[in-house]
Design an enzyme around this catalytic site. Structure first.
Site, PDB file in Angstrom:
ATOM      1  N   SER B  10      60.828  -8.471 -99.963  1.00 12.72           N
ATOM      2  CA  SER B  10      61.941  -7.464 -99.759  1.00 12.72           C
ATOM      3  C   SER B  10      62.813  -7.747 -98.571  1.00 12.72           C
ATOM      4  O   SER B  10      62.643  -8.749 -97.649  1.00 12.72           O
ATOM      5  CB  SER B  10      61.092  -5.975 -99.457  1.00 12.72           C
ATOM      6  OG  SER B  10      60.356  -6.262 -98.478  1.00 12.72           O
ATOM      7  N   CYS B  11      64.020  -7.217 -98.515  1.00  6.05           N
ATOM      8  CA  CYS B  11      65.032  -7.632 -97.692  1.00  6.05           C
ATOM      9  C   CYS B  11      64.756  -7.212 -96.156  1.00  6.05           C
ATOM     10  O   CYS B  11      63.827  -6.346 -96.149  1.00  6.05           O
ATOM     11  CB  CYS B  11      66.219  -6.780 -98.247  1.00  6.05           C
ATOM     12  SG  CYS B  11      67.232  -7.426 -99.574  1.00  6.05           S
ATOM     13  N   PRO B  12      65.305  -8.217 -95.313  1.00  5.61           N
ATOM     14  CA  PRO B  12      66.178  -9.137 -95.556  1.00  5.61           C
ATOM     15  C   PRO B  12      65.685 -10.429 -95.896  1.00  5.61           C
ATOM     16  O   PRO B  12      66.228 -11.518 -95.597  1.00  5.61           O
ATOM     17  CB  PRO B  12      66.926  -9.188 -94.295  1.00  5.61           C
ATOM     18  CG  PRO B  12      65.780  -8.651 -93.172  1.00  5.61           C
ATOM     19  CD  PRO B  12      64.850  -7.972 -94.121  1.00  5.61           C
TER      20      PRO B  12
END
Lengths: 359, 68
Positions: B10-12
């Site tokens: 998942s981001c980042p």
């Protein structure tokens, strides 16, 4: 450039809606506050019994459902999860306790500043410091490992729960708790609040608006995309507050706020740091949960439990200032944050110590 | 050609992994992503650094192909 224009427009709309919600009855500088509203919901279902902060906030329900609807339409809905869920749950608790010591989530922090509440500056400085600390660990390889695709129903459950909560609210279910005075008693009408949440949910899903991400991406990648949404919210909420006469510059006598600078600062250090490790602010976690991300749904449950702990143990600040229990909890949680951060950072403990990776 | 797989992250993280991969300044790079957010973020990051971007769809995933 088109992308950046879109997030600025979205931020402008969020800023304006936030002021309108105050106009329709929400507490001042609290058109939106994800932390406060989840805290109210925790009170509304009786997880804590602080009489002034109990209500089922339709805005929160709308945010999750708006994100769900638009992600289904965009084909961006993906049921997934399994990326260190219990760590995320604990981080959710930490972020909520920190936010309730400051009295607001990162979104409300911006709205408070736009209302002239200068205490928010201490919060913003703390928030940026917390993000810097979090980014330090990201650069040392901090991550909570990958997620996995899960059955669609796992992703549908969060919106289903939100619909259920809304039905409880409008059915007049008598076991719910509703404040008769204080912030919890100040509410925009149910349907207006729901629609406001839906609109912002759609916009935030499409633009990935995130308060923590804005500052994080500037530090990490010199990327100003997300922070431009953040700035647009500030500018347009400021304009709205000036138009409606809500703007009141100063430190003292600010709505649902206290003047303990140090604790405003430290509360937001916790919220910023925890949110960077989670990958997004409370608003973003709600949106992701609506898109089918079970890890974010677990994080939201962490917020809910964190809010209950905050009020049951007297950790949350009041307008009189931070409580002694709250101050003690900050130090315990800072130590916990160091432990969580170090033990999940590949370059600090070595990949092997983190356990087998299956990908 | 450098290849990285960011699926499930998942981001980042996808952008961070990309950032790490281009430290060696490769002339081309392939980034495998499994969601639109990562696709947009990685694309924006690489474009800002002057890479040209192409996409190849592969089942549910996308391969971002970056060339200088």
């Amino acid at each position: 450039m088109k992308e950046k224009r879109d997030i600025i427009i979205a931020g402008a709309i969020v800023g304006i809606i936030s002021v309108l919600l105050v106009r329709f009855g929400n507490p001042k500088n609290m058109g939106f506050c994800i932390a406060c509203f989840i805290r109210d919901i925790a009170g509304g279902i009786g997880l804590h019994r602080a009489p002034i902060v109990q209500y089922i906030r339709p805005e929160v329900i709308g945010l999750g459902l708006g994100a769900f609807i638009i992600s289904m339409k965009n084909k961006e809905f993906q049921a997934k999860g399994g990326s260190s869920p219990f760590t995320r749950f604990i981080l959710g608790i930490v972020v909520m306790i920190g936010a309730l010591i400051f009295l607001g989530c990162p979104l409300r922090m911006v709205l408070r500043l736009a209302g002239g509440d200068l205490n928010a500056i201490f919060g913003i400085v703390g928030f940026v410091v917390g993000i810097y600390v979090g980014v330090y660990f990201l650069n040392k390889g901090f991550n909570l490992k990958r997620n996995y695709t899960l059955p669609n129903f796992e992703g549908y459950l969060f919106p289903i729960v939100n619909v259920g909560l809304f039905i409880l609210l409008i059915s007049g279910f008598s076991m719910l708790f509703f404040s008769e005075e204080g912030p919890g008693s100040m509410r925009a009408p149910i349907w207006i609040a729901l629609i406001a949440g839906l609109i912002v949910g759609v916009l935030a899903q499409k633009t990935r608006l995130c308060m923590v991400g804005g500052i994080r991406d500037m530090i990490l990648f010199r990327d100003g995309y997300l922070i431009s949404g953040f700035l647009a919210i500030f500018v347009f909420a400021l304009i709205g507050n000036l138009i409606f006469g809500y703007f009141n510059l100063g430190l003292a006598e600010q709505p649902v706020a206290h003047t303990d600078g140090l604790w405003n600062f430290l509360g937001m250090v916790l919220a910023g740091w925890g949110s960077v490790l989670l990958g997004g602010c409370p608003l973003r976690q709600l949106i992701l949960a609506g898109e089918g991300n079970g890890d974010s749904a677990v994080t939201v449950m962490g917020y809910l439990v964190g809010a209950a702990i905050s009020h049951n143990f007297g950790l949350a600040s009041s307008t009189a200032g931070a409580s002694d229990n709250g101050k003690i909890s900050v130090f315990i949680l800072l130590v916990l944050m160091v432990v969580i951060s170090v033990l999940n950072s590949e370059e600090l403990v070595g990949k092997k110590a983190l356990g087998k990776s299956s990908n | 050609m450098e290849k990285i797989d960011t699926r499930g992250m998942s981001c980042p993280q996808p952008v961070l992994m990309t950032k790490k991969a281009i430290e060696k300044n490769p002339s081309s790079l392939e980034v495998l992503v499994d969601n639109n957010t990562a696709k947009n973020n990685v694309t924006r990051f690489l474009k800002n650094l002057g890479y040209n971007i192409d996409y190849k769809e592969e089942d549910e995933d996308t391969i971002i192909i970056a060339r200088k």
